[in-house]
Motif scaffolding. Structure first.
Motif, PDB file in Angstrom:
ATOM      1  N   SER A 137       6.515   8.947   1.960  1.00 56.18           N
ATOM      2  CA  SER A 137       5.503   9.441   2.899  1.00 56.18           C
ATOM      3  C   SER A 137       4.875   8.248   3.607  1.00 56.18           C
ATOM      4  O   SER A 137       5.339   7.108   3.460  1.00 56.18           O
ATOM      5  N   LYS A 138       3.793   8.498   4.349  1.00 59.30           N
ATOM      6  CA  LYS A 138       3.137   7.428   5.094  1.00 59.30           C
ATOM      7  C   LYS A 138       2.406   6.451   4.187  1.00 59.30           C
ATOM      8  O   LYS A 138       2.079   5.346   4.603  1.00 59.30           O
ATOM      9  N   TYR A 139       2.125   6.883   2.947  1.00 61.94           N
ATOM     10  CA  TYR A 139       1.392   6.037   2.007  1.00 61.94           C
ATOM     11  C   TYR A 139       2.148   5.949   0.681  1.00 61.94           C
ATOM     12  O   TYR A 139       2.793   6.897   0.258  1.00 61.94           O
ATOM     13  N   CYS A 140       2.038   4.786   0.039  1.00 62.57           N
ATOM     14  CA  CYS A 140       2.704   4.570  -1.241  1.00 62.57           C
ATOM     15  C   CYS A 140       2.084   5.475  -2.308  1.00 62.57           C
ATOM     16  O   CYS A 140       0.853   5.475  -2.484  1.00 62.57           O
ATOM     17  N   PRO A 141       2.886   6.235  -3.059  1.00 65.82           N
ATOM     18  CA  PRO A 141       2.337   7.113  -4.104  1.00 65.82           C
ATOM     19  C   PRO A 141       1.795   6.351  -5.306  1.00 65.82           C
ATOM     20  O   PRO A 141       1.073   6.915  -6.122  1.00 65.82           O
ATOM     21  N   ASN A 142       2.120   5.060  -5.376  1.00 70.01           N
ATOM     22  CA  ASN A 142       1.689   4.257  -6.527  1.00 70.01           C
ATOM     23  C   ASN A 142       0.398   3.491  -6.256  1.00 70.01           C
ATOM     24  O   ASN A 142      -0.542   3.533  -7.049  1.00 70.01           O
ATOM     25  N   CYS A 143       0.323   2.790  -5.125  1.00 64.27           N
ATOM     26  CA  CYS A 143      -0.841   1.945  -4.850  1.00 64.27           C
ATOM     27  C   CYS A 143      -1.645   2.377  -3.636  1.00 64.27           C
ATOM     28  O   CYS A 143      -2.725   1.846  -3.383  1.00 64.27           O
ATOM     29  N   GLY A 144      -1.127   3.341  -2.845  1.00 64.79           N
ATOM     30  CA  GLY A 144      -1.860   3.838  -1.690  1.00 64.79           C
ATOM     31  C   GLY A 144      -1.708   3.007  -0.432  1.00 64.79           C
ATOM     32  O   GLY A 144      -2.312   3.319   0.595  1.00 64.79           O
ATOM     33  N   GLN A 145      -0.904   1.950  -0.482  1.00 63.12           N
ATOM     34  CA  GLN A 145      -0.690   1.087   0.682  1.00 63.12           C
ATOM     35  C   GLN A 145       0.016   1.854   1.798  1.00 63.12           C
ATOM     36  O   GLN A 145       0.951   2.610   1.549  1.00 63.12           O
ATOM     37  N   SER A 146      -0.446   1.682   3.035  1.00 65.08           N
ATOM     38  CA  SER A 146       0.190   2.335   4.168  1.00 65.08           C
ATOM     39  C   SER A 146       1.591   1.779   4.379  1.00 65.08           C
ATOM     40  O   SER A 146       1.840   0.588   4.182  1.00 65.08           O
ATOM     41  N   SER A 147       2.522   2.654   4.774  1.00 67.46           N
ATOM     42  CA  SER A 147       3.902   2.202   4.995  1.00 67.46           C
ATOM     43  C   SER A 147       4.020   1.328   6.231  1.00 67.46           C
ATOM     44  O   SER A 147       4.940   0.515   6.349  1.00 67.46           O
ATOM     45  N   GLN A 148       3.086   1.497   7.163  1.00 65.96           N
ATOM     46  CA  GLN A 148       3.090   0.684   8.372  1.00 65.96           C
ATOM     47  C   GLN A 148       1.683   0.146   8.613  1.00 65.96           C
ATOM     48  O   GLN A 148       0.740   0.931   8.763  1.00 65.96           O
ATOM     49  N   LEU A 149       1.552  -1.166   8.645  1.00 67.40           N
ATOM     50  CA  LEU A 149       0.257  -1.778   8.917  1.00 67.40           C
ATOM     51  C   LEU A 149      -0.051  -1.691  10.404  1.00 67.40           C
ATOM     52  O   LEU A 149       0.821  -1.927  11.242  1.00 67.40           O
ATOM     53  N   LYS A 150      -1.311  -1.346  10.716  1.00 64.66           N
ATOM     54  CA  LYS A 150      -1.715  -1.294  12.109  1.00 64.66           C
ATOM     55  C   LYS A 150      -1.815  -2.697  12.684  1.00 64.66           C
ATOM     56  O   LYS A 150      -2.224  -3.625  11.993  1.00 64.66           O
ATOM     57  N   ASN A 206      10.846   0.543   0.948  1.00 63.38           N
ATOM     58  CA  ASN A 206      10.031   0.284  -0.234  1.00 63.38           C
ATOM     59  C   ASN A 206       8.666  -0.259   0.168  1.00 63.38           C
ATOM     60  O   ASN A 206       8.514  -0.903   1.213  1.00 63.38           O
ATOM     61  N   CYS A 207       7.675  -0.003  -0.687  1.00 64.61           N
ATOM     62  CA  CYS A 207       6.321  -0.486  -0.446  1.00 64.61           C
ATOM     63  C   CYS A 207       6.312  -2.007  -0.469  1.00 64.61           C
ATOM     64  O   CYS A 207       6.875  -2.636  -1.375  1.00 64.61           O
ATOM     65  N   ARG A 208       5.649  -2.607   0.499  1.00 75.10           N
ATOM     66  CA  ARG A 208       5.578  -4.062   0.566  1.00 75.10           C
ATOM     67  C   ARG A 208       4.670  -4.649  -0.493  1.00 75.10           C
ATOM     68  O   ARG A 208       4.718  -5.846  -0.767  1.00 75.10           O
ATOM     69  N   SER A 209       3.843  -3.793  -1.099  1.00 75.20           N
ATOM     70  CA  SER A 209       2.901  -4.281  -2.107  1.00 75.20           C
ATOM     71  C   SER A 209       3.476  -4.201  -3.518  1.00 75.20           C
ATOM     72  O   SER A 209       3.435  -5.171  -4.267  1.00 75.20           O
ATOM     73  N   CYS A 210       4.020  -3.018  -3.904  1.00 79.46           N
ATOM     74  CA  CYS A 210       4.505  -2.851  -5.286  1.00 79.46           C
ATOM     75  C   CYS A 210       5.984  -2.505  -5.379  1.00 79.46           C
ATOM     76  O   CYS A 210       6.506  -2.260  -6.478  1.00 79.46           O
ATOM     77  N   ASN A 211       6.667  -2.428  -4.232  1.00 79.62           N
ATOM     78  CA  ASN A 211       8.113  -2.234  -4.157  1.00 79.62           C
ATOM     79  C   ASN A 211       8.574  -0.851  -4.620  1.00 79.62           C
ATOM     80  O   ASN A 211       9.753  -0.637  -4.911  1.00 79.62           O
ATOM     81  N   ILE A 212       7.660   0.125  -4.676  1.00 75.88           N
ATOM     82  CA  ILE A 212       8.028   1.496  -5.000  1.00 75.88           C
ATOM     83  C   ILE A 212       8.609   2.161  -3.754  1.00 75.88           C
ATOM     84  O   ILE A 212       8.157   1.934  -2.639  1.00 75.88           O
ATOM     85  N   GLU A 213       9.625   3.013  -3.958  1.00 79.44           N
ATOM     86  CA  GLU A 213      10.255   3.694  -2.828  1.00 79.44           C
ATOM     87  C   GLU A 213       9.255   4.625  -2.140  1.00 79.44           C
ATOM     88  O   GLU A 213       8.549   5.399  -2.793  1.00 79.44           O
ATOM     89  N   LEU A 214       9.200   4.549  -0.822  1.00 80.52           N
ATOM     90  CA  LEU A 214       8.256   5.348  -0.056  1.00 80.52           C
ATOM     91  C   LEU A 214       8.880   6.660   0.386  1.00 80.52           C
ATOM     92  O   LEU A 214      10.011   6.691   0.877  1.00 80.52           O
TER      93      LEU A 214
END
Length: 239
Positions: free
Chosen positions: A13-26, A3-11
């Motif tokens: 792909s590499k980016y959250c479809p809801n907020c655009g947050q990357s699934s893995q922070l560099k 799940n996205c660490r920002s909005c908790n939406i299931e991921l």
């Protein structure tokens, strides 16, 4: 699945479809820091691009920022903070803080202390002064129906450019020892008047006159407010 660490939406792909947050922070390392600096300074949609656009056509570019596209220019708050920091660094390095702003009064008064702070931190004091200029601008251009926050956005860009003008002349004065900061003040004032007038309607001469008085009255009321605060502070301390 995570799940996205920002909005908790299931991921998925590499980016959250809801907020655009990357699934893995560099990881923050030297490469990351260099990339971030380049992102701020690069010419396309960076601070250099913003400066170029604000020199060429400030009114149209700020109008576009407010009503059409907010990704082309650097964010106004970041812009004024960065430009004020550039000016403050240059002025302190070359020791030119009091060359074009001066207050003569009792050295023991609170008013003197306030103006001494303004002289030493003019980049940041200019941000505060922008609020006073915005109020007068709102009054003179009330028929255009812009709210005070939109006007403050305009002034963030305008005052930021003024800071760069002062910084440029501070470097010249520091290197050549010619007293040019008075010239910087005149050029900065002319630019601000032109940019504000152009923002509202560049074809109307009256708008440049209004911009002139809005800026002048903003500066005067800022100074008067500082004096009044100093006097009240002294009275409170005394009694």
């Amino acid at each position: 699945m995570t799940n996205c660490r920002s909005c908790n939406i299931e991921l998925t792909s590499k980016y959250c479809p809801n907020c655009g947050q990357s699934s893995q922070l560099k990881r923050i390392d030297g490469h990351y820091i260099i990339h971030e600096i380049e992102h701020v300074l690069h010419f396309e949609r960076g601070i250099l691009y913003t400066i170029r656009e604000l020199i060429a056509n400030p009114g149209q570019n700020v109008r576009n920022y407010l009503s059409e596209n907010r990704s082309r220019l650097v964010k106004p708050i970041i812009f004024i903070i960065v430009t004020s920091l550039i000016y403050s660094t240059c002025s302190h390095f070359f020791h030119i803080e009091g060359d074009y702003i001066n207050y003569s009064g009792s050295k023991e008064s609170s008013t003197s202390t306030i103006f001494k702070w303004i002289q030493g931190h003019y980049g940041y004091a200019n941000i505060i002064m922008g609020v006073f200029i915005a109020l007068w601008t709102k009054l003179f251009f009330r028929k255009y129906k812009l709210n005070i926050f939109e006007i403050l956005i305009l002034l963030c860009f305008v005052i930021g450019m003024g800071m760069l003008i002062y910084a440029f002349f501070a470097i010249i004065q520091g290197l050549t020892h010619f007293k040019v900061m008075q010239i910087a003040g005149i050029i900065g004032f002319v630019y601000s008047t032109w940019a504000i007038g152009q923002f509202y309607e560049k074809g109307r001469a009256i708008n440049y006159v209004k911009a002139f008085f809005a800026y002048i009255l903003g500066m005067i009321t800022f100074a008067l407010t500082a004096i009044i605060i100093g006097i009240i502070t002294d009275l409170i301390i005394k009694y």
